[in-house]
Design an enzyme around this catalytic site. Structure first.
Site, PDB file in Angstrom:
ATOM      1  N   ASP A   1      -6.675   8.585   5.529  1.00  0.00           N
ATOM      2  CA  ASP A   1      -6.641   9.800   4.898  1.00  0.00           C
ATOM      3  C   ASP A   1      -7.473   9.614   3.333  1.00  0.00           C
ATOM      4  O   ASP A   1      -7.628   8.795   3.032  1.00  0.00           O
ATOM      5  CB  ASP A   1      -5.333  10.439   4.444  1.00  0.00           C
ATOM      6  CG  ASP A   1      -5.216  11.863   4.143  1.00  0.00           C
ATOM      7  OD1 ASP A   1      -5.216  12.566   5.071  1.00  0.00           O
ATOM      8  OD2 ASP A   1      -5.547  12.419   3.022  1.00  0.00           O
TER       9      ASP A   1
ATOM     10  N   ALA B   1      -4.648  11.124   9.015  1.00  0.00           N
ATOM     11  CA  ALA B   1      -3.059  10.845   9.509  1.00  0.00           C
ATOM     12  C   ALA B   1      -2.110  11.622   8.513  1.00  0.00           C
ATOM     13  O   ALA B   1      -1.135  11.961   9.141  1.00  0.00           O
ATOM     14  CB  ALA B   1      -2.989   9.404   9.294  1.00  0.00           C
ATOM     15  N   ALA B   2      -2.324  12.093   7.392  1.00  0.00           N
ATOM     16  CA  ALA B   2      -1.323  12.677   6.599  1.00  0.00           C
ATOM     17  C   ALA B   2      -0.952  13.918   7.090  1.00  0.00           C
ATOM     18  O   ALA B   2      -1.626  14.452   7.751  1.00  0.00           O
ATOM     19  CB  ALA B   2      -1.782  12.909   5.211  1.00  0.00           C
ATOM     20  N   PRO B   3       0.400  14.257   6.956  1.00  0.00           N
ATOM     21  CA  PRO B   3       1.376  13.380   6.395  1.00  0.00           C
ATOM     22  C   PRO B   3       2.356  12.352   7.213  1.00  0.00           C
ATOM     23  O   PRO B   3       3.146  11.719   6.776  1.00  0.00           O
ATOM     24  CB  PRO B   3       2.537  14.614   5.809  1.00  0.00           C
ATOM     25  CG  PRO B   3       2.212  15.452   7.072  1.00  0.00           C
ATOM     26  CD  PRO B   3       1.032  15.561   7.592  1.00  0.00           C
ATOM     27  N   GLY B   4       1.658  12.334   8.320  1.00  0.00           N
ATOM     28  CA  GLY B   4       2.183  10.986   9.209  1.00  0.00           C
ATOM     29  C   GLY B   4       3.103  11.489  10.548  1.00  0.00           C
ATOM     30  O   GLY B   4       3.446  10.309  11.077  1.00  0.00           O
TER      31      GLY B   4
ATOM     32  N   CYS C   1      -5.021  22.846  14.309  1.00  0.00           N
ATOM     33  CA  CYS C   1      -4.010  23.948  14.185  1.00  0.00           C
ATOM     34  C   CYS C   1      -4.729  25.164  13.971  1.00  0.00           C
ATOM     35  O   CYS C   1      -4.112  25.963  13.056  1.00  0.00           O
ATOM     36  CB  CYS C   1      -3.137  23.512  13.151  1.00  0.00           C
ATOM     37  SG  CYS C   1      -3.505  23.446  11.543  1.00  0.00           S
TER      38      CYS C   1
ATOM     39  N   ASP D   1     -12.440   8.057   3.677  1.00  0.00           N
ATOM     40  CA  ASP D   1     -13.395   9.077   4.332  1.00  0.00           C
ATOM     41  C   ASP D   1     -13.680   8.865   5.837  1.00  0.00           C
ATOM     42  O   ASP D   1     -14.588   7.845   5.841  1.00  0.00           O
ATOM     43  CB  ASP D   1     -14.526   9.437   3.515  1.00  0.00           C
ATOM     44  CG  ASP D   1     -15.459  10.476   4.280  1.00  0.00           C
ATOM     45  OD1 ASP D   1     -14.933  11.225   5.068  1.00  0.00           O
ATOM     46  OD2 ASP D   1     -16.244  11.026   3.331  1.00  0.00           O
TER      47      ASP D   1
END
Length: 207
Positions: A62, A39-42, A160, A89
């Site tokens: 995360d 999820a980071a950075p959200g 990405c 994890d």
């Protein structure tokens, strides 16, 4: 934008154009129980929360405490109350939750990052052998997502990168292993098309 009053008070947030498509592809509703595996950075987490009208529940994971703090800060700034954050994890989540727990799962997987070279040119100098390890992690994340997804539920797998081994080929291998998973939509965005990040996303449904 980040220094404006509107940003500080949580009226607006910042997200790349390509990244904005991911939460909309998963399209959760207000009653859903959602898992955000990496999820980071959200930014995608908060977008999911907005689509859910700040209702339902999102379990956001995360690996690192300092990254979880970034998610917490983002949720607090945006007045999001339906997100629960966890350090953990995501390749081990089937040890924590029973099978078929979640309605929707976002697997925004770690990747080679070849779609964001314009912003992170140092990626060009990464050891190419690290790709094998990354692909193994992606495979484990997808396996956990399959185990945890309800029948009739959806997974969005996104990266990405524009590397087919991490994207289309990874999904092909996953669907061979789990033939009840059906591809509903697949999209690759090349950086030049919209002057945005390069991105891959795939919507899957468990029959």
């Amino acid at each position: 934008i980040a220094s404006t009053e509107a940003f500080v008070k949580g009226y607006v947030t910042i997200q790349d154009e390509s990244s904005q498509l991911v939460a909309r592809l998963l399209n959760p509703n207000a009653e859903d129980y959602v898992l955000d595996m990496c999820a980071a950075p959200g930014s995608k987490t908060s977008h999911l929360a907005m689509l859910m009208q700040n209702q339902g529940c999102i379990e956001a994971y995360d690996l690192y405490e300092h990254k979880i703090e970034l998610i917490k800060q983002q949720m607090e700034r945006l007045h999001v109350i339906n997100v629960k954050t966890h350090v953990g994890d995501a390749t081990m989540l089937k040890e924590i939750y029973p099978a078929q727990t979640f309605d929707k799962i976002l697997c925004d997987a770690p990747c080679s990052g070849l779609g964001v070279l314009a912003r992170k040119p140092e990626i060009k100098y990464h050891d190419s052998s690290a790709m094998d390890e990354i692909m193994a992690i992606q495979e484990k994340l997808l396996e956990n997502a399959y185990f945890l997804l309800k029948k009739g539920g959806n997974i969005v797998y996104s990266t990405c990168t524009i590397n087919k081994k991490e994207n289309e080929k990874q999904i092909e291998k996953f669907m061979i292993k789990y033939p009840d998973m059906k591809k509903r939509k697949e999209l690759t965005i090349l950086p030049y098309k919209y002057h945005s990040d390069g991105f891959y996303m795939c919507l899957l449904e468990k029959e």
